[in-house]
Design an enzyme around this catalytic site. Sequence first.
Site, mmCIF file in Angstrom:
data_model
loop_
_atom_site.group_PDB
_atom_site.id
_atom_site.type_symbol
_atom_site.label_atom_id
_atom_site.label_comp_id
_atom_site.label_asym_id
_atom_site.label_seq_id
_atom_site.Cartn_x
_atom_site.Cartn_y
_atom_site.Cartn_z
ATOM 1 N N ASP A 5 6.193 4.615 -1.067
ATOM 2 C CA ASP A 5 7.817 5.904 -1.195
ATOM 3 C C ASP A 5 8.359 4.480 -2.135
ATOM 4 O O ASP A 5 9.756 4.931 -1.556
ATOM 5 C CB ASP A 5 8.144 5.003 0.463
ATOM 6 C CG ASP A 5 7.586 3.579 1.090
ATOM 7 O OD1 ASP A 5 7.253 3.944 2.396
ATOM 8 O OD2 ASP A 5 8.248 2.750 0.622
ATOM 9 N N HIS B 51 -1.174 1.586 -4.046
ATOM 10 C CA HIS B 51 -1.433 2.920 -4.123
ATOM 11 C C HIS B 51 -0.744 4.058 -4.879
ATOM 12 O O HIS B 51 -0.855 4.292 -4.943
ATOM 13 C CB HIS B 51 -1.437 3.320 -2.859
ATOM 14 C CG HIS B 51 -3.101 2.731 -1.624
ATOM 15 N ND1 HIS B 51 -2.196 2.713 -0.382
ATOM 16 C CD2 HIS B 51 -3.921 1.995 -2.246
ATOM 17 C CE1 HIS B 51 -3.568 2.018 0.031
ATOM 18 N NE2 HIS B 51 -4.074 1.089 -1.736
ATOM 19 N N ASN C 267 3.476 -7.366 13.598
ATOM 20 C CA ASN C 267 3.099 -5.763 13.927
ATOM 21 C C ASN C 267 3.082 -5.646 15.450
ATOM 22 O O ASN C 267 2.771 -6.941 15.792
ATOM 23 C CB ASN C 267 0.902 -5.608 13.322
ATOM 24 C CG ASN C 267 0.317 -4.304 13.342
ATOM 25 O OD1 ASN C 267 1.416 -3.247 13.973
ATOM 26 N ND2 ASN C 267 0.188 -3.854 12.244
ATOM 27 N N CYS D 105 -2.995 16.474 -20.232
ATOM 28 C CA CYS D 105 -1.996 15.682 -21.339
ATOM 29 C C CYS D 105 -1.613 14.393 -20.796
ATOM 30 O O CYS D 105 -1.086 13.275 -21.639
ATOM 31 C CB CYS D 105 -0.571 16.373 -21.541
ATOM 32 S SG CYS D 105 0.349 16.085 -20.582
ATOM 33 N N GLN E 2 0.875 -1.282 0.046
ATOM 34 C CA GLN E 2 0.076 -0.035 -0.439
ATOM 35 C C GLN E 2 0.978 1.051 1.018
ATOM 36 O O GLN E 2 0.706 2.327 -0.388
ATOM 37 C CB GLN E 2 -0.868 -0.360 1.579
ATOM 38 C CG GLN E 2 -1.792 -1.170 1.280
ATOM 39 C CD GLN E 2 -2.221 -1.165 2.897
ATOM 40 O OE1 GLN E 2 -3.575 -0.979 2.698
ATOM 41 N NE2 GLN E 2 -1.704 -1.919 3.633
ATOM 42 N N ASN E 3 2.375 0.517 0.114
ATOM 43 C CA ASN E 3 3.034 2.332 -0.299
ATOM 44 C C ASN E 3 3.440 2.791 -0.797
ATOM 45 O O ASN E 3 3.693 2.024 -1.896
ATOM 46 C CB ASN E 3 4.173 1.790 1.113
ATOM 47 C CG ASN E 3 3.881 1.210 2.236
ATOM 48 O OD1 ASN E 3 2.685 1.283 2.544
ATOM 49 N ND2 ASN E 3 4.665 0.397 2.819
ATOM 50 N N CYS F 197 0.958 14.980 -15.534
ATOM 51 C CA CYS F 197 -0.197 16.052 -15.772
ATOM 52 C C CYS F 197 -1.472 15.411 -15.509
ATOM 53 O O CYS F 197 -1.504 13.926 -16.821
ATOM 54 C CB CYS F 197 0.876 16.784 -17.521
ATOM 55 S SG CYS F 197 -0.647 18.066 -18.217
ATOM 56 N N GLY G 237 2.938 -4.573 8.880
ATOM 57 C CA GLY G 237 3.123 -2.816 9.260
ATOM 58 C C GLY G 237 1.642 -2.704 8.539
ATOM 59 O O GLY G 237 1.827 -1.508 8.128
ATOM 60 N N CYS H 20 2.916 21.474 -15.828
ATOM 61 C CA CYS H 20 3.370 20.630 -16.850
ATOM 62 C C CYS H 20 4.027 21.411 -17.685
ATOM 63 O O CYS H 20 3.685 22.791 -18.771
ATOM 64 C CB CYS H 20 2.210 19.855 -17.462
ATOM 65 S SG CYS H 20 2.211 19.050 -19.006
HETATM 66 N N1 APR Z 1 6.914 -2.646 12.283
HETATM 67 C C1 APR Z 1 4.945 -2.787 11.771
HETATM 68 N N2 APR Z 1 4.217 -2.900 12.044
HETATM 69 C C2 APR Z 1 4.168 -1.469 12.765
HETATM 70 C C3 APR Z 1 5.588 -0.513 13.387
HETATM 71 C C4 APR Z 1 6.547 -1.476 12.313
HETATM 72 N N3 APR Z 1 7.605 -0.758 13.352
HETATM 73 N N4 APR Z 1 5.084 0.403 13.480
HETATM 74 C C5 APR Z 1 4.219 0.548 13.015
HETATM 75 N N5 APR Z 1 3.236 -0.378 12.749
HETATM 76 C C6 APR Z 1 1.771 -0.675 12.768
HETATM 77 C C7 APR Z 1 0.856 -0.071 13.100
HETATM 78 O O1 APR Z 1 0.565 -0.898 14.659
HETATM 79 C C8 APR Z 1 -0.565 0.380 12.097
HETATM 80 O O2 APR Z 1 -1.436 -1.460 12.614
HETATM 81 O O3 APR Z 1 2.001 -0.406 10.712
HETATM 82 C C9 APR Z 1 0.687 0.229 10.817
HETATM 83 C C10 APR Z 1 0.603 1.167 10.290
HETATM 84 O O4 APR Z 1 -1.248 1.860 9.619
HETATM 85 P P1 APR Z 1 -1.660 2.911 9.076
HETATM 86 O O5 APR Z 1 -0.747 3.645 8.973
HETATM 87 O O6 APR Z 1 -2.863 3.081 8.431
HETATM 88 O O7 APR Z 1 -0.881 2.159 7.440
HETATM 89 P P2 APR Z 1 -1.376 1.337 6.522
HETATM 90 O O8 APR Z 1 -2.532 -0.032 7.099
HETATM 91 O O9 APR Z 1 -0.881 0.683 4.860
HETATM 92 O O10 APR Z 1 -2.590 1.995 6.248
HETATM 93 C C11 APR Z 1 -2.801 2.526 4.083
HETATM 94 O O11 APR Z 1 -4.144 4.453 4.397
HETATM 95 O O12 APR Z 1 -4.686 6.628 4.438
HETATM 96 C C12 APR Z 1 -3.975 6.074 3.421
HETATM 97 O O13 APR Z 1 -2.775 5.436 1.582
HETATM 98 C C13 APR Z 1 -2.991 4.586 2.432
HETATM 99 O O14 APR Z 1 -1.985 3.320 2.213
HETATM 100 C C14 APR Z 1 -1.929 4.020 2.821
HETATM 101 C C15 APR Z 1 -3.334 3.368 3.740
#
Ligand code: APR
Length: 245
Positions: free
Chosen positions: A104, A119, A214, A130, A101-102, A127, A188, A148
């Site tokens: 980065d 995502h 997690n 275009c 979902q990241n 743009c 995570g 653009c």
């Molecule tokens: N290792 C593993 N998990 C961790 C760590 C770590 N060091 N630190 C935090 N976490 C866990 C938290 O406990 C939480 O459950 O990572 C999770 C982060 O949750 P979110 O910030 O909600 O991330 P995510 O589930 O990826 O969000 C989904 O939400 O805003 C949108 O598009 C954005 O992709 C994102 C989506």
Amino acid sequence: MELLIKESGKLIKQSKFTIAFTGAGISVESGVPPFRGAHGLWNKYDPQVLDLRYFYNNGAECWKYIREIFYEFFADARPNKAHEVLAEMEQNGLLQAVITQNIDNLHFEAGSRVVHEFHGNSKKLKCPKCDHVYEAAEINFEVIPPLCVDDGEILKPDFIFFGEGIPQDAYANSFEAAEKAEVCLIIGSTGEVTPASFVPRAAKQRGATIIEINPEETIFTHQITDIHLKGKASEVLPKISEALI
Ligand code: APR
């Protein structure tokens, strides 16, 4: 925990098709803040800055926050041990796909090759008029909003905003991988965002074993998780890596 790590290592070694579903938590130890929880970005910023319709009507205002969150905060983040272990597992034939979902880019930078970016990715901008695609590295973020060169439109980062559809390829490839999974690692993620969070659920439906990494419990934990390795990704994944030898 040691027994659970050992059990997880055995399941992964026996699995013919293993996937990893990752969320913001895997990048926390690279210095990229999560969205939710105690230090979550949504505690500090209004998610409206990433609402598609609001962005199209208030691009210049949104870009102030988008630059700060995604091009200042994230800019010098580097992959951590957790990203590296997943890349090693892929190289050793023990992981067939990452669905993240990241936005980065850290899985690619760690060396993973089969990465479905549910995502999108913040390292590209597009743009809206275009479709001209730009690398973030070629943009001067001193001057915002970036425009653009062809038609002067405000560029949009190539990750999905709230109210925007999921990239079709990523969507299809992710669920295709989930259908084949014998083991699905969930690393995570709160599991709060759909349709992304349907991916591990689809894997569970087809009979996959779910291993969740997690420090906290999540929506997944009591619904689909078989083994919950309660800890930080960059601490737990190296231990799993040792159990795979
Ligand atoms: N290792 C593993 N998990 C961790 C760590 C770590 N060091 N630190 C935090 N976490 C866990 C938290 O406990 C939480 O459950 O990572 C999770 C982060 O949750 P979110 O910030 O909600 O991330 P995510 O589930 O990826 O969000 C989904 O939400 O805003 C949108 O598009 C954005 O992709 C994102 C989506």
